[in-house]
Write a protein that holds these residues in place. Structure first.
Motif, short mmCIF file in Angstrom:
data_model
loop_
_atom_site.label_atom_id
_atom_site.label_comp_id
_atom_site.label_asym_id
_atom_site.label_seq_id
_atom_site.Cartn_x
_atom_site.Cartn_y
_atom_site.Cartn_z
N GLN A 36 8.01 -64.21 55.02
CA GLN A 36 6.72 -64.34 55.62
C GLN A 36 6.01 -63.31 56.42
O GLN A 36 4.85 -63.33 56.00
N ASP A 37 6.77 -62.31 56.73
CA ASP A 37 6.07 -61.02 56.91
C ASP A 37 5.48 -60.36 55.77
O ASP A 37 4.40 -59.98 55.73
N THR A 38 6.27 -60.56 54.58
CA THR A 38 5.69 -59.93 53.44
C THR A 38 4.41 -60.68 52.95
O THR A 38 3.48 -59.93 52.81
N TYR A 39 4.23 -61.88 53.07
CA TYR A 39 3.24 -62.71 52.77
C TYR A 39 1.96 -62.59 53.76
O TYR A 39 0.79 -62.36 53.17
N GLN A 40 2.27 -62.27 55.06
CA GLN A 40 1.21 -61.90 56.08
C GLN A 40 0.62 -60.65 55.52
O GLN A 40 -0.50 -60.25 55.79
N THR A 41 1.40 -59.65 55.26
CA THR A 41 1.00 -58.23 55.16
C THR A 41 0.22 -58.29 53.77
O THR A 41 -0.85 -57.68 53.79
N ALA A 42 0.48 -59.34 52.85
CA ALA A 42 -0.36 -59.36 51.42
C ALA A 42 -1.67 -59.86 51.96
O ALA A 42 -2.69 -59.43 51.41
N ILE A 43 -1.78 -61.00 52.65
CA ILE A 43 -2.75 -61.70 53.23
C ILE A 43 -3.77 -60.46 53.94
O ILE A 43 -4.97 -60.35 53.80
N GLY A 44 -3.19 -59.89 54.60
CA GLY A 44 -4.00 -58.72 55.56
C GLY A 44 -4.58 -57.62 54.60
O GLY A 44 -5.78 -57.22 54.69
N ILE A 45 -3.72 -57.33 53.53
CA ILE A 45 -4.23 -56.33 52.51
C ILE A 45 -5.50 -56.91 51.72
O ILE A 45 -6.73 -56.40 51.46
N GLY A 46 -5.46 -58.24 51.62
CA GLY A 46 -6.47 -58.84 50.91
C GLY A 46 -7.85 -59.20 51.65
O GLY A 46 -8.89 -59.40 51.20
N GLN A 47 -7.67 -59.14 53.09
CA GLN A 47 -8.79 -59.18 53.83
C GLN A 47 -9.64 -57.83 54.02
O GLN A 47 -10.61 -58.06 54.57
N ARG A 48 -8.99 -56.95 53.81
CA ARG A 48 -9.73 -55.59 53.83
C ARG A 48 -10.82 -55.21 52.99
O ARG A 48 -10.83 -55.59 51.74
#
Length: 130
Positions: free
Chosen positions: A118-130
């Motif tokens: 879950q933490d990995t997926y949240q980080t990936a989503i955060g990178i995609g939002q930048r």
């Protein structure tokens, strides 16, 4: 392994370990259950797990131990027969506690994998939002 495979596999582990923990708590609560010799002994639950084709795990069955149990000499017990025997479950508290530790560790490991994914997926989503 796909992006959500680790979540699916860890989730199946959580479910299997929860079933195992439930069975062990039931067994531990009844380890001292005394029955008359003309009755069946408390039957402990044994969780039988098997692997799935997708890498996960599932509960194949919850088997029960023998209804014969073990005969114990307790002449002062109100359920004792004329020879002084009662019927107890055929299980030991030490075995149940050992299995409890194993089931807890497995549950914790599956929960940690789930959290990490879950933490990995949240980080990936955060990178995609930048």
């Amino acid at each position: 392994m796909g992006a959500f495979d680790s979540l699916r596999i860890a989730g199946s582990g959580l479910g299997m370990h929860q079933t195992w923990l439930d069975a062990l708590s039931h067994n531990i609560a009844n380890v001292g259950t005394v029955r008359a010799t003309d009755q069946e002994a408390f039957r402990a639950q044994l969780v039988v797990a098997e692997s799935r084709d997708d890498g996960g795990v599932r509960v194949r069955e919850v088997a029960l131990t023998s209804a014969e149990g073990r005969m114990t000499y307790q002449p002062d017990h109100p359920l004792a027969d004329e020879a002084g025997y009662v019927r107890l479950p055929d299980m030991e508290m030490s075995d149940q506690m050992t299995e409890l530790i194993m089931a807890q560790r497995g549950f914790q490991a599956s929960a940690q994998v789930t959290k990490f994914a879950q933490d990995t997926y949240q980080t990936a989503i955060g990178i995609g939002q930048r």
